[in-house]
Design a protein around this motif. Sequence first.
Motif, mmCIF file in Angstrom:
data_model
loop_
_atom_site.group_PDB
_atom_site.id
_atom_site.type_symbol
_atom_site.label_atom_id
_atom_site.label_comp_id
_atom_site.label_asym_id
_atom_site.label_seq_id
_atom_site.Cartn_x
_atom_site.Cartn_y
_atom_site.Cartn_z
ATOM 1 N N HIS A 199 -12.982 16.871 -4.849
ATOM 2 C CA HIS A 199 -12.758 15.741 -5.709
ATOM 3 C C HIS A 199 -12.235 14.530 -4.885
ATOM 4 O O HIS A 199 -11.553 14.240 -3.529
ATOM 5 C CB HIS A 199 -10.985 15.984 -6.175
ATOM 6 C CG HIS A 199 -11.034 16.981 -6.923
ATOM 7 N ND1 HIS A 199 -11.425 17.023 -8.335
ATOM 8 C CD2 HIS A 199 -10.713 18.425 -7.112
ATOM 9 C CE1 HIS A 199 -11.346 18.116 -9.055
ATOM 10 N NE2 HIS A 199 -10.714 19.060 -8.275
ATOM 11 N N GLY A 200 -13.231 13.531 -4.875
ATOM 12 C CA GLY A 200 -13.129 12.037 -4.199
ATOM 13 C C GLY A 200 -12.085 11.323 -4.797
ATOM 14 O O GLY A 200 -11.830 10.448 -3.862
ATOM 15 N N ASP A 201 -11.641 11.403 -6.005
ATOM 16 C CA ASP A 201 -10.627 10.246 -6.269
ATOM 17 C C ASP A 201 -9.251 10.864 -6.183
ATOM 18 O O ASP A 201 -8.392 11.346 -7.011
ATOM 19 C CB ASP A 201 -10.815 10.356 -7.812
ATOM 20 C CG ASP A 201 -10.743 11.758 -8.823
ATOM 21 O OD1 ASP A 201 -10.894 12.616 -8.283
ATOM 22 O OD2 ASP A 201 -10.282 11.632 -9.952
ATOM 23 N N VAL A 202 -8.882 10.689 -4.865
ATOM 24 C CA VAL A 202 -7.489 11.203 -4.352
ATOM 25 C C VAL A 202 -7.138 10.219 -3.560
ATOM 26 O O VAL A 202 -7.714 9.313 -2.984
ATOM 27 C CB VAL A 202 -7.588 12.402 -3.610
ATOM 28 C CG1 VAL A 202 -7.852 13.584 -4.506
ATOM 29 C CG2 VAL A 202 -8.624 12.332 -2.451
ATOM 30 N N VAL A 249 0.027 11.944 -2.097
ATOM 31 C CA VAL A 249 -1.146 12.495 -1.314
ATOM 32 C C VAL A 249 -1.171 13.862 -1.546
ATOM 33 O O VAL A 249 -2.480 14.437 -1.880
ATOM 34 C CB VAL A 249 -0.971 12.328 0.232
ATOM 35 C CG1 VAL A 249 -2.288 12.875 0.946
ATOM 36 C CG2 VAL A 249 -1.232 10.744 0.410
ATOM 37 N N VAL A 250 -0.485 14.671 -1.606
ATOM 38 C CA VAL A 250 -0.360 16.104 -1.942
ATOM 39 C C VAL A 250 -0.213 16.359 -3.443
ATOM 40 O O VAL A 250 0.964 16.443 -3.921
ATOM 41 C CB VAL A 250 0.798 17.026 -1.108
ATOM 42 C CG1 VAL A 250 0.514 18.536 -1.524
ATOM 43 C CG2 VAL A 250 0.337 16.631 0.285
ATOM 44 N N ASP A 251 -1.256 16.484 -4.239
ATOM 45 C CA ASP A 251 -1.425 16.840 -5.726
ATOM 46 C C ASP A 251 -2.360 18.174 -5.887
ATOM 47 O O ASP A 251 -2.967 18.431 -5.113
ATOM 48 C CB ASP A 251 -1.699 15.468 -6.453
ATOM 49 C CG ASP A 251 -3.235 14.935 -6.266
ATOM 50 O OD1 ASP A 251 -3.886 15.748 -5.408
ATOM 51 O OD2 ASP A 251 -3.382 14.017 -6.734
ATOM 52 N N GLY A 302 -6.066 5.374 2.528
ATOM 53 C CA GLY A 302 -6.361 4.374 1.496
ATOM 54 C C GLY A 302 -6.831 5.324 0.502
ATOM 55 O O GLY A 302 -7.115 6.648 0.599
ATOM 56 N N PRO A 303 -7.245 4.708 -0.758
ATOM 57 C CA PRO A 303 -7.664 5.687 -2.039
ATOM 58 C C PRO A 303 -9.099 6.027 -1.487
ATOM 59 O O PRO A 303 -9.995 5.572 -1.289
ATOM 60 C CB PRO A 303 -7.730 4.418 -2.990
ATOM 61 C CG PRO A 303 -7.525 3.085 -2.443
ATOM 62 C CD PRO A 303 -6.949 3.246 -0.959
ATOM 63 N N GLU A 348 0.721 -1.462 0.092
ATOM 64 C CA GLU A 348 0.017 0.161 0.072
ATOM 65 C C GLU A 348 0.693 1.229 0.038
ATOM 66 O O GLU A 348 0.556 2.393 0.541
ATOM 67 C CB GLU A 348 -0.828 0.041 1.067
ATOM 68 C CG GLU A 348 -1.902 -1.070 1.198
ATOM 69 C CD GLU A 348 -3.089 -0.953 2.263
ATOM 70 O OE1 GLU A 348 -3.716 0.013 2.467
ATOM 71 O OE2 GLU A 348 -2.884 -1.668 3.316
ATOM 72 N N TYR A 349 2.037 1.179 -0.667
ATOM 73 C CA TYR A 349 2.936 2.332 -0.644
ATOM 74 C C TYR A 349 2.146 3.747 -0.916
ATOM 75 O O TYR A 349 1.657 3.705 -2.030
ATOM 76 C CB TYR A 349 3.865 2.055 -1.469
ATOM 77 C CG TYR A 349 5.237 3.281 -1.764
ATOM 78 C CD1 TYR A 349 5.651 3.755 -0.634
ATOM 79 C CD2 TYR A 349 5.536 3.441 -3.096
ATOM 80 C CE1 TYR A 349 6.652 4.825 -0.940
ATOM 81 C CE2 TYR A 349 6.568 4.542 -3.101
ATOM 82 C CZ TYR A 349 6.816 5.136 -2.070
ATOM 83 O OH TYR A 349 7.980 6.124 -2.198
#
Length: 626
Positions: A375-378, A289-291, A383-384, A282-283
């Motif tokens: 944005h939910g897709d982060v 994370v910060v995008d 976890g995702p 799960e790297y």
Amino acid sequence: MPHQPMNPVVAEVTERIAARSASARQAYLRRVEAAARAAADRPTRAGLGCSNLAHGFAACAGPDRDAVKAVSVPGVAIVSAYNDMLSAHQPFQDYPAWIKAAVRAHGGVAQFAGGVPAMCDGITQGRAGMELSLFSREVIAMATGIALAHDMFDATLLLGVCDKIVPGLLIGALAFGHLPAILVPAGPMASGLPNALKAKVRQAFAEGQASREDLLAAESASYHSPGTCTFYGTANSNQLVVEVMGLHLPGASFVPPGTPLRKALTEAAARRAVEITALGPEYTPISAVVDEKSVVNGVIALLATGGSTNHTLHLVAIAAAAGIQLTWDDFADLSAVVPLMARVYPNGTADINHFAAAGGVQFLVGELLDAGLLHGDVSTVAGPGLDRYRQEPVLDGGTELVWRDGVRASGDLDVLRPVAEPFAADGGLRMLAGNLGRAVIKVSAVAPEHRVVQAPAAVFTSQEAVDAAFQAGELDRDVVIVLRQQGPRANGMPELHALTPAMSAIMSRGHQVALVTDGRMSGASGKIPAAIHCTPEAAAGGPIALVHSGDLIRVDATTGRLDLLVDADVLAARTPTDAPADDLSWTGTGRELFAALRRSVGPADHGASVFGPASAPSAEDFEFSA
């Protein structure tokens, strides 16, 4: 409830940030990838020579010594802002032992890698030490870098809460973007004296109607125990913003210290740090994370709750550390479509504990996700996907930490409201522009009748001079207080909360009053219209340096204008009448140690950072017009 499509403005702002940032972001990610390759598929410390490694475990004992020496399990760094003078950070005293035990039990080894300073703006308010406060963010970032520079670690736990501490920890951690990083909070103190009553005592003291003993009694009844101060200033804005950015475990922000749940969440963060290293499936490095999407999510969370204006500096600087170029225009455009969903002091009477009890971050995230405003897709440290941040942590049977669905309805509509019934249609944070430059204004707590102020200027270069004029009765009128030489180049950009009681008193007497400054007011600006972070600052030759007392100034938060109503030819003939402190006079309280930072700091709209561009726009970049 299914998600609505992504709001088109949120989508457009995110896309333009990504396009604007493409080159810098790609360069950052290349550095991250190179560092990750160097670590390969073994603990980072396995690359050290025998002498280097021996120094790294010399002070260890027992199973931790064996684990570090064997270089077979992940190493977790603890970087902490603990001190026992500051209420928000005192609870961190117990965390290292909890973390080490939890990491050890979960197949890793944790070491206390380094401490970072933690200034309290509440203590330094109105004092010379406040002029070091913003620069402490850079020192914290560098101290975090030093802690992580030993090549001993595969993940890091960042222990910090307040003002400059969380941004500094993040900026430092982002320099090691190949490492996972989880922020671990301490939680708020219990509610004390209601904030509205405290504010009344402060104003009464400013007007000479309350004694110092009365004031101290009120302050100590408000700030009374370990934990974060309960008003919604920069500290609690930090916690909410980074949770919505996916950098806390879900629901971690506002659990009080000294409770079993607080300890359980700390231990869970320690275990999760082991799970998300590059040695497992799960790297999740902090660079993932910060995008661009998580940065926009952080801005939206700030706007939806009326959070601290300090984040118009901090989020810009944090984003830049990840190769992302965030601008004030992005804040302004997002603010126009993000509803104000919370009223927490100074934007209301409730405190952060009331906000949490009404549904808190879980309700906020759920509402904003369903409305297509987040944005939910982060990627997150949990976890995702951001949907998991709808959940709140509980102790099942009093012992086992589990997450369950958060509330779907607000528990108090006076504190927290759904997207469909907001307190205001926009986020209340606006950008001002005009012949005085650019500035930030927060209007979420400013009554509509006070959002446009046109009045003669009263010009000052120190808070003490403003207070003296107030005490002498010189400000008992309609007035725009111009306090300059307070920018990052001038004196480190201190917060100016000491002005609030006097300005509140002027307003309560029926006068129009506003503040224009190149300094800061942060999350506690409250009901006074304050055009802050004015840039270019006076010390960089900005137009604010040309204002004379008596000049008419118009602060218009409705149209977004900040104008000096003086003919252009008159202004062209003026030269600045005051100057910032030089290196020889900017001394005392350690200020001389920070002179190099003051000389190299960038402008406010670039995050007031020493790590980014240091060139500010000049006065010639602005067209003077009456």
